[in-house]
Structure formats: structure tokens, C-alpha cells
Design a protein around this motif. Structure first.
Motif, short mmCIF file in Angstrom:
data_model
loop_
_atom_site.label_atom_id
_atom_site.label_comp_id
_atom_site.label_asym_id
_atom_site.label_seq_id
_atom_site.Cartn_x
_atom_site.Cartn_y
_atom_site.Cartn_z
N GLU A 165 -10.77 -35.05 33.11
CA GLU A 165 -10.02 -33.81 32.88
C GLU A 165 -8.91 -33.75 33.93
O GLU A 165 -9.20 -33.63 35.13
CB GLU A 165 -10.96 -32.62 33.01
N ASP B 67 -4.31 -48.22 40.16
CA ASP B 67 -3.80 -47.27 39.17
C ASP B 67 -3.56 -47.97 37.83
O ASP B 67 -3.93 -47.46 36.77
CB ASP B 67 -2.53 -46.61 39.69
N PRO C 5 -5.46 -35.24 36.10
CA PRO C 5 -5.04 -36.52 36.68
C PRO C 5 -6.03 -37.07 37.71
O PRO C 5 -6.87 -36.34 38.24
CB PRO C 5 -3.72 -36.15 37.38
N ARG C 6 -5.89 -38.36 37.96
CA ARG C 6 -6.55 -38.99 39.12
C ARG C 6 -5.61 -38.77 40.29
O ARG C 6 -4.42 -39.04 40.20
CB ARG C 6 -6.73 -40.49 38.87
N TYR D 70 -11.04 -37.01 41.00
CA TYR D 70 -10.69 -36.48 39.68
C TYR D 70 -11.87 -35.71 39.13
O TYR D 70 -12.99 -35.81 39.63
CB TYR D 70 -10.29 -37.61 38.72
N ARG E 8 -5.59 -47.21 34.28
CA ARG E 8 -4.91 -46.89 33.01
C ARG E 8 -5.38 -47.83 31.91
O ARG E 8 -5.64 -47.41 30.78
CB ARG E 8 -3.40 -46.94 33.18
N ALA F 80 -8.52 -42.12 30.88
CA ALA F 80 -7.84 -40.86 30.55
C ALA F 80 -8.61 -40.00 29.56
O ALA F 80 -8.63 -38.78 29.69
CB ALA F 80 -6.43 -41.15 30.03
#
Length: 92
Positions: free
Chosen positions: A77, A64, A79-80, A8, A68, A73
């Protein structure tokens, strides 16, 4: 078993705040995790890579969800992105 690579973009200004969060997240799993980054910076963004070798197939979903919950987030910058690799079979 799989090897999981998650990459990311990180705003250079947010790197110091994000690094301890990622390391804390990684410490919460009983796997040998690595945190890497590309040496160059483009447009104020660094590219980071989390590496998780030899994890089970359910690990990406657990990671994931943990990412989160960790509030990444606001510090990255875009998405992962996750990539899964497996070993090539050995020749007989």
C-alpha cells in the motif's frame, strides 16, 4: 559504504504472499539482508522494513529496479521508502 533501510505498508491480507517474494529478492543479492515488521497492525496494514547493512552507493538503485521487477507494487500500500545511513566518524 552505507546502510540502507527500506520501509513500506503491507495489507495484512497480502503479507503471506509478499514475504516469500521479498526473501527471494534479498537472496538474489550477496549482502546480509534482514526483513522486519512492526508488531502492531493499523487499519489492516503492517509496516515492513528491509535492512541492508554495508552496501555500496549503487545498491539502492539496483534494489529498486529488482523490487519493481518482482511485482511488489500489487502487494503493498503506497510507495517503498528508502533511508540511507552512514557510520559516524570515530574520534581521534
Amino acid at each position: 559504504m552505507i546502510d540502507l533501510y527500506v520501509y513500506y505498508k503491507v495489507r495484512e491480507a497480502d503479507a503471506a504472499a509478499l514475504a516469500p517474494r521479498v526473501r527471494a529478492l534479498q537472496a538474489g543479492f550477496a549482502v546480509p539482508a534482514q526483513l522486519k515488521r512492526r508488531p502492531d497492525v493499523r487499519d489492516g496494514l503492517q509496516t515492513w522494513m528491509e535492512v541492508y547493512p554495508g552496501v555500496d552507493d549503487a545498491f539502492p538503485a539496483r534494489l529498486d529496479a529488482a523490487a519493481r521487477s518482482a511485482g511488489f507494487a500489487g502487494l503493498i500500500e503506497g510507495p517503498r521508502r528508502a533511508e540511507i545511513f552512514t557510520d559516524l566518524p570515530t574520534c581521534a
